[in-house]
Each structure stands twice: as structure tokens, then as C-alpha cells.
Scaffold this active site. Structure first.
Site, PDB file in Angstrom:
ATOM      1  N   SER A  64       0.822  -1.211   0.000  1.00  0.00           N
ATOM      2  CA  SER A  64       0.000   0.000   0.000  1.00  0.00           C
ATOM      3  C   SER A  64       0.851   1.252   0.000  1.00  0.00           C
ATOM      4  O   SER A  64       1.914   1.291   0.607  1.00  0.00           O
ATOM      5  CB  SER A  64      -0.913   0.025   1.228  1.00  0.00           C
ATOM      6  OG  SER A  64      -1.624   1.259   1.251  1.00  0.00           O
TER       7      SER A  64
ATOM      8  N   LYS B 255      -4.574  -6.715   3.459  1.00  0.00           N
ATOM      9  CA  LYS B 255      -4.574  -5.587   2.509  1.00  0.00           C
ATOM     10  C   LYS B 255      -6.003  -5.256   2.069  1.00  0.00           C
ATOM     11  O   LYS B 255      -6.374  -4.083   1.908  1.00  0.00           O
ATOM     12  CB  LYS B 255      -3.701  -5.918   1.289  1.00  0.00           C
ATOM     13  CG  LYS B 255      -3.744  -4.856   0.178  1.00  0.00           C
ATOM     14  CD  LYS B 255      -3.231  -3.520   0.666  1.00  0.00           C
ATOM     15  CE  LYS B 255      -3.019  -2.422  -0.337  1.00  0.00           C
ATOM     16  NZ  LYS B 255      -3.902  -2.126  -1.377  1.00  0.00           N
TER      17      LYS B 255
ATOM     18  N   GLU C 244      -9.810   2.117   4.229  1.00  0.00           N
ATOM     19  CA  GLU C 244      -9.488   3.291   3.379  1.00  0.00           C
ATOM     20  C   GLU C 244     -10.788   3.872   2.784  1.00  0.00           C
ATOM     21  O   GLU C 244     -11.005   5.093   2.802  1.00  0.00           O
ATOM     22  CB  GLU C 244      -8.537   2.822   2.274  1.00  0.00           C
ATOM     23  CG  GLU C 244      -8.244   3.800   1.159  1.00  0.00           C
ATOM     24  CD  GLU C 244      -7.402   3.137   0.044  1.00  0.00           C
ATOM     25  OE1 GLU C 244      -6.351   2.551   0.332  1.00  0.00           O
ATOM     26  OE2 GLU C 244      -7.819   3.208  -1.136  1.00  0.00           O
TER      27      GLU C 244
ATOM     28  N   HIS D 279      -7.515  -3.386   4.802  1.00  0.00           N
ATOM     29  CA  HIS D 279      -6.896  -2.044   4.768  1.00  0.00           C
ATOM     30  C   HIS D 279      -7.669  -1.173   3.777  1.00  0.00           C
ATOM     31  O   HIS D 279      -8.010  -0.018   4.058  1.00  0.00           O
ATOM     32  CB  HIS D 279      -5.418  -2.157   4.355  1.00  0.00           C
ATOM     33  CG  HIS D 279      -4.808  -0.849   3.923  1.00  0.00           C
ATOM     34  ND1 HIS D 279      -5.051  -0.282   2.678  1.00  0.00           N
ATOM     35  CD2 HIS D 279      -3.999   0.032   4.563  1.00  0.00           C
ATOM     36  CE1 HIS D 279      -4.414   0.871   2.585  1.00  0.00           C
ATOM     37  NE2 HIS D 279      -3.768   1.083   3.706  1.00  0.00           N
ATOM     38  N   ASN D 280      -7.949  -1.732   2.617  1.00  0.00           N
ATOM     39  CA  ASN D 280      -8.641  -0.946   1.598  1.00  0.00           C
ATOM     40  C   ASN D 280     -10.079  -0.637   2.010  1.00  0.00           C
ATOM     41  O   ASN D 280     -10.590   0.449   1.727  1.00  0.00           O
ATOM     42  CB  ASN D 280      -8.611  -1.677   0.246  1.00  0.00           C
ATOM     43  CG  ASN D 280      -7.262  -1.497  -0.445  1.00  0.00           C
ATOM     44  OD1 ASN D 280      -6.248  -1.255   0.214  1.00  0.00           O
ATOM     45  ND2 ASN D 280      -7.243  -1.625  -1.753  1.00  0.00           N
TER      46      ASN D 280
HETATM   47  C1  6PG Z   1      -3.203   1.426  -1.618  1.00  0.00           C
HETATM   48  C2  6PG Z   1      -4.522   1.582  -2.350  1.00  0.00           C
HETATM   49  C3  6PG Z   1      -4.496   0.972  -3.698  1.00  0.00           C
HETATM   50  C4  6PG Z   1      -5.844   0.989  -4.406  1.00  0.00           C
HETATM   51  C5  6PG Z   1      -6.391   2.336  -4.672  1.00  0.00           C
HETATM   52  C6  6PG Z   1      -7.576   2.338  -5.608  1.00  0.00           C
HETATM   53  O1  6PG Z   1      -3.275   0.898  -0.537  1.00  0.00           O
HETATM   54  O2  6PG Z   1      -2.181   1.856  -2.135  1.00  0.00           O
HETATM   55  O3  6PG Z   1      -5.511   0.914  -1.600  1.00  0.00           O
HETATM   56  O4  6PG Z   1      -4.082  -0.361  -3.548  1.00  0.00           O
HETATM   57  O5  6PG Z   1      -5.685   0.360  -5.611  1.00  0.00           O
HETATM   58  O6  6PG Z   1      -6.725   2.971  -3.501  1.00  0.00           O
HETATM   59  O7  6PG Z   1      -8.654   1.632  -5.096  1.00  0.00           O
HETATM   60  P1  6PG Z   1     -10.119   1.923  -5.657  1.00  0.00           P
HETATM   61  O8  6PG Z   1      -9.972   2.167  -7.129  1.00  0.00           O
HETATM   62  O9  6PG Z   1     -10.939   0.709  -5.375  1.00  0.00           O
HETATM   63  O10 6PG Z   1     -10.580   3.155  -4.953  1.00  0.00           O
END
Ligand code: 6PG
Length: 475
Positions: free
Chosen positions: A132, A186, A193, A189-190
Site C-alpha cells: 500500500s 490488505k 481506506e 486495509h482498503n
Molecule cells: C493502496 C490503495 C491501492 C488501491 C487504490 C484504488 O493501498 O495503495 O488501496 O491499492 O488500488 O486505492 O482503489 P479503488 O480504485 O478501489 O478506490
């Protein structure tokens, strides 16, 4: 010629930046890509950055594999899904027992588990690694969540730890568990996010539509918040996004950007994982749903014509309320995310340490924040998987939930959509209510399906003597 320390296949933005990062840390990296042009572009960048001496371009896959010291560690950074399986199939005949494939894309953890299980009998190690931090992170230090074979992890550990972000001298890279553990973490994590981004967007909505603040005024508030308890990468970039202006019109760029959010799948996967594990993760689910609502622009336009524009006049909340509401919402959201991880760890025998996960998220990754340092400390001293019961956070919640309540109430009356913040509040209230309302659900279930209910002191699987309902139309 001496052999390369590690190989990397897939020179897209993330792959190329990871390879440059590896070379910069003093390791020799062999690189391969299906299109030769990409290898050439990469070598130009490596030369410009004075790193070509430690990069070994190999367009031929066999020569690439032979150029690596054994046991080999090969990073693959191709699109998640079938391209990963195809790459593994091509590599397999070229590898020897003890070699390892290190897959660093955003893969579905069950795919990673399947690949790990399939390669184990072949004697090939498989590491499913969550990386990430976007392109910048890949180049200068991402957060690295490793899952897979422990032995092969030790072969790659020095390189992966060296390229990861550093938080006060500690590398933000750790082996978390076997099989799909790294990619699962991960994925969550997303999901977190998504929740963070949505809650920030909701607060921006209150500022814009409830308090009448323009983008510059909101930017100033986010910048100030970044110096306080909300200090984080996402709050920092929010301030920068809000203050950017469009070169052509001079207007705030954010006002010109179409309000339809994209998504590549990891948010949905994290919501599905939470549901499948039976863990309530309303903030993640709300954030995914909000992106889906955002995508329905035409429907929203049509509905606004019928119901009128939401966001009616000014609402009575302070900037201090908004800051505390966001903090409380975040604590609930992280509580949910960590609970999903804890349940998955139990179910899959991964033995994940929540403190370690919080530690490697403190720098490099998209959700990096001051708050995660507090969480790492809290989990280290109290391995409870419910952050809402950890003393440090109990205090913050007691201080902040009244503000979250004021913001959600004012938002509801002012017709402002707060899908994540309101679901975080309801989760909090639902989770601390000793006497809930599911007694009624149980009564209803027994009424129509004889599903049974429990009465303390009388036993379970009891039934009520419900009246019969005769459908008038059927008489
Ligand atoms: C990271 C991000 C990355 C992810 C983008 C786009 O941890 O660097 O999570 O891996 O690909 O954030 O995600 P979306 O297109 O689903 O918003």
C-alpha cells in the site's frame, strides 16, 4: 556476470517504482515485462536516477529466471486475476524447489490461498503480499503486508524490509500469516481506506451544504486538523485537493470534478468478507454503498427533481463538532475493520497480531495516521479485539460521541446524506445496548416459521402460541 538478488516481472507504475526502490536500497534487481518497450522505458528512468548499475533488464523469461541467485525470489506485479495465474503457469517450469513467487498485486485472498496450496506440493514458495502507498509509496517506501510460506519469506525478508516505509526506525513490513493472510489484511486495509475517505467526504458535504463553506475555507480546516488527533495522510491530501484550483477557470478544481467515485473491487471484497464472517462492518459497507450511489448520477438528478435538493440552509454544528465526529466515526470504523481481521484469523488459523498490523500501517500506506500509532500501543498492551473496550479509546469515544450524535442529527434534519457517519453512530449505540430489540425479531421468526426462541431460565427452542392469521383475500 553476478546474479541478481531478486527478480521483478511487470513494469507498470507500481512494478517499476518498486524495482527502482529495490535498486536504490543496494540490491540488484532483474526486471522483465511482456512488452519490451516498457523495459526500455524503465531502463531510461533507472539511468536518469543513477540506478542502472543495479538493474538487469531481461526480456526473455528463461534468461530472466537464470539471472537470479538461488533460491530465487521473484516479485510479480501484474493485474490481479487471470494474469497472475498465467504468469505462474509460465514461471513454474523454469523454477527449482525452494524458489519463491512474491505476488504483490491487489489479489483476492482466496485466490492467493489457492495458489499457495497449489504450489506447496511443487516445493515452490508463494508469498501473497499487500503493498500500500500508491506509486509514491512503491518508489520511496510502502507498507508491506506479507502472507505465505515462512521459509521463503525469510529469503526475501531483507529486501522487502529495506524497501518498506519506516516508522521511527521500524520497518513497515511484516510477515503476518500463512496463505492468503497478507492479501486479506490488505483487502481490509482498503475497506478501512474506503470508510475513511467516505467519512471525510461526508464532513466536506456538511461544510459545503450545511455550513456554506467554500473549498478554500474547508481546505484551511483540514490543514488545521492535520496538526491534531486526526493527523493522517488522507486528511493531509484532502486539504491539498480542496485548495487546488483549475488552471483554465481559476475555480476550485474539486468543484469541477464529477461526483462519481470509481472502485476497483477491494472495497466490495472487504464488505463481502465481513458479511461472510458474520462481523458487522457498517462503515465499510456504507462506504461501498455510497460509491455505488455516487455512480448513479442520472438517477440522482431525476430524484432531486422530484424530492427537491437536499441540504436545506444552515445547520447548527461547530467545526469542533465535525472534528470530533470524524474521530469517533474513525474509531468505530477501525474497530470494525480490526474485528473482521481478528475473526478471519481465527477462522483460517492465521494467528494475526493486531498490534503488528497497526504498526505496519503507521507509515507508507494510504491510511497511515497518528491514530494508528495509538492503536498499535493499545493493541500491544491489551490484545482485546474490540477497540471500543480498550481504555485509551473508551476515553476518546466518551469525549467524541456526543459530537458525532450532533452532526448526524443535524445532518438528518438538514437532509444531508451521512451514510458512514450515521451507521458508525448506530453501530456504537447498538453495540453498547445491553437490552437490544432482537427479542422482537425472534418473536416474529417464531410466529411465521416456528424458528424457536430462548427465555432465560426456561431454556431455548421455545415456541409461542401465536394466533392464526387468515388472509382476507383467501377466504
Ligand atoms: C493502496 C490503495 C491501492 C488501491 C487504490 C484504488 O493501498 O495503495 O488501496 O491499492 O488500488 O486505492 O482503489 P479503488 O480504485 O478501489 O478506490
Amino acid at each position: 556476470m553476478s546474479k541478481a538478488d531478486i527478480g521483478l516481472i511487470g513494469l507498470g507504475v507500481m512494478g517499476a517504482n518498486l524495482a527502482l526502490n529495490i535498486a536504490e536500497k543496494g540490491y540488484t534487481v532483474a526486471v522483465n515485462n511482456r512488452s519490451v518497450a516498457k523495459i526500455e522505458d524503465f531502463m531510461v528512468a533507472a539511468r536518469q536516477q543513477g540506478l542502472d548499475g543495479r538493474t538487469l533488464p531481461e526480456a526473455d523469461l528463461t534468461a530472466f529466471v537464470r539471472s537470479l541467485r538461488t533460491p530465487r525470489s521473484i516479485i510479480i506485479m501484474v493485474k490481479a486475476g487471470k494474469p497472475v495465474d498465467d504468469m505462474i503457469a509460465q514461471l513454474l517450469p523454469l523454477l527449482d524447489k525452494g524458489d519463491a513467487i512474491i505476488e504483490c498485486g491487489n489479489s483476492l485472498s482466496s485466490d492467493t490461498q489457492r495458489r499457495f496450496d497449489a504450489l506447496r506440493p511443487e516445493g515452490i514458495g508463494y508469498l501473497g503480499v499487500g503493498v500500500s502507498g500508491g506509486a509514491e509509496g512503491a518508489r520511496h517506501g510502502p507498507s508491506i503486508m506479507v502472507g505465505g510460506s515462512k521459509e521463503e519469506w525469510h529469503n526475501a525478508e531483507p529486501v522487502l524490509k529495506a524497501i518498506a516505509a519506516d516508522f521511527e526506525g521500524e520497518s513497515c513490513c511484516a510477515w503476518l500469516g500463512e496463505g492468503g493472510a497478507g492479501h486479506f489484511v490488505k483487502t481490509i486495509h482498503n475497506g478501512i481506506e474506503y470508510g475513511d475517505m467516505q467519512m471525510i467526504a461526508e464532513i466536506y458535504g456538511v461544510m459545503r451544504d450545511g455550513l456554506g463553506m467554500d473549498a478554500a475555507a474547508s481546505a484551511a480546516v483540514f490543514k488545521r486538523w492535520n496538526a491534531g488527533p486526526l493527523n493522517s495522510y488522507l486528511i493531509e491530501i484532502t486539504g491539498l485537493v480542496l485548495e487546488a484550483t483549475d488552471g483554465e477557470t481559476g475555480r476550485p478544481l474539486v468543484e469541477l470534478i464529477l461526483d462519481k467515485a470509481g472502485q476497483k473491487g477491494t472495497g466490495v471484497w472487504s464488505a463481502i468478507a465481513a458479511q461472510e464472517l458474520g462481523v458487522p462492518a457498517t462503515a465499510i459497507e456504507g462506504a461501498v454503498a455510497a460509491r455505488a450511489i455516487s455512480a448513479r448520477k442520472d438517477e440522482r438528478i431525476a430524484a432531486e427533481r422530484i424530492y427537491g435538493k437536499p441540504g436545506r440552509g444552515s445547520i447548527a454544528v461547530t467545526i469542533d463538532d465535525l472534528e470530533k465526529a470524524l474521530l469517533a466515526g474513525k474509531i468505530v470504523s477501525y474497530t470494525q475493520g480490526f474485528s473482521v481481521i481478528a475473526r478471519a484469523a481465527e477462522q483460517n488459523g492465521w494467528g494475526l497480531h493486531l498490534a503488528t498490523i497497526a504498526r505496519i500501517w503507521r507509515a507508507g500506506c494510504i491510511i497511515r495516521s497518528r491514530f494508528l500509532d495509538q492503536m498499535a500501543t493499545a493493541f500491544a498492551s491489551d490484545a482485546s479485539t474490540n477497540l471500543l473496550m480498550v481504555p485509551d479509546f473508551v476515553q476518546v469515544m466518551k469525549d467524541c460521541h456526543p459530537a458525532l450524535r450532533r452532526v448526524v442529527a443535524a445532518g438528518a434534519m438538514g437532509e444531508l446524506p451521512l451514510i458512514c457517519l450515521s451507521s458508525a453512530l448506530s453501530y456504537f449505540d447498538g453495540s453498547r445496548q445491553a437490552q437490544g430489540t432482537a427479542n422482537l425479531i425472534q418473536g416474529q421468526r417464531d410466529f411465521f416459521g416456528a424458528h424457536g426462541f430462548e427465555i432465560e431460565g426456561r431454556g431455548s427452542d421455545l415456541h409461542g402460541r401465536w394466533p392464526a392469521i387468515i388472509d382476507a383475500a383467501a377466504e
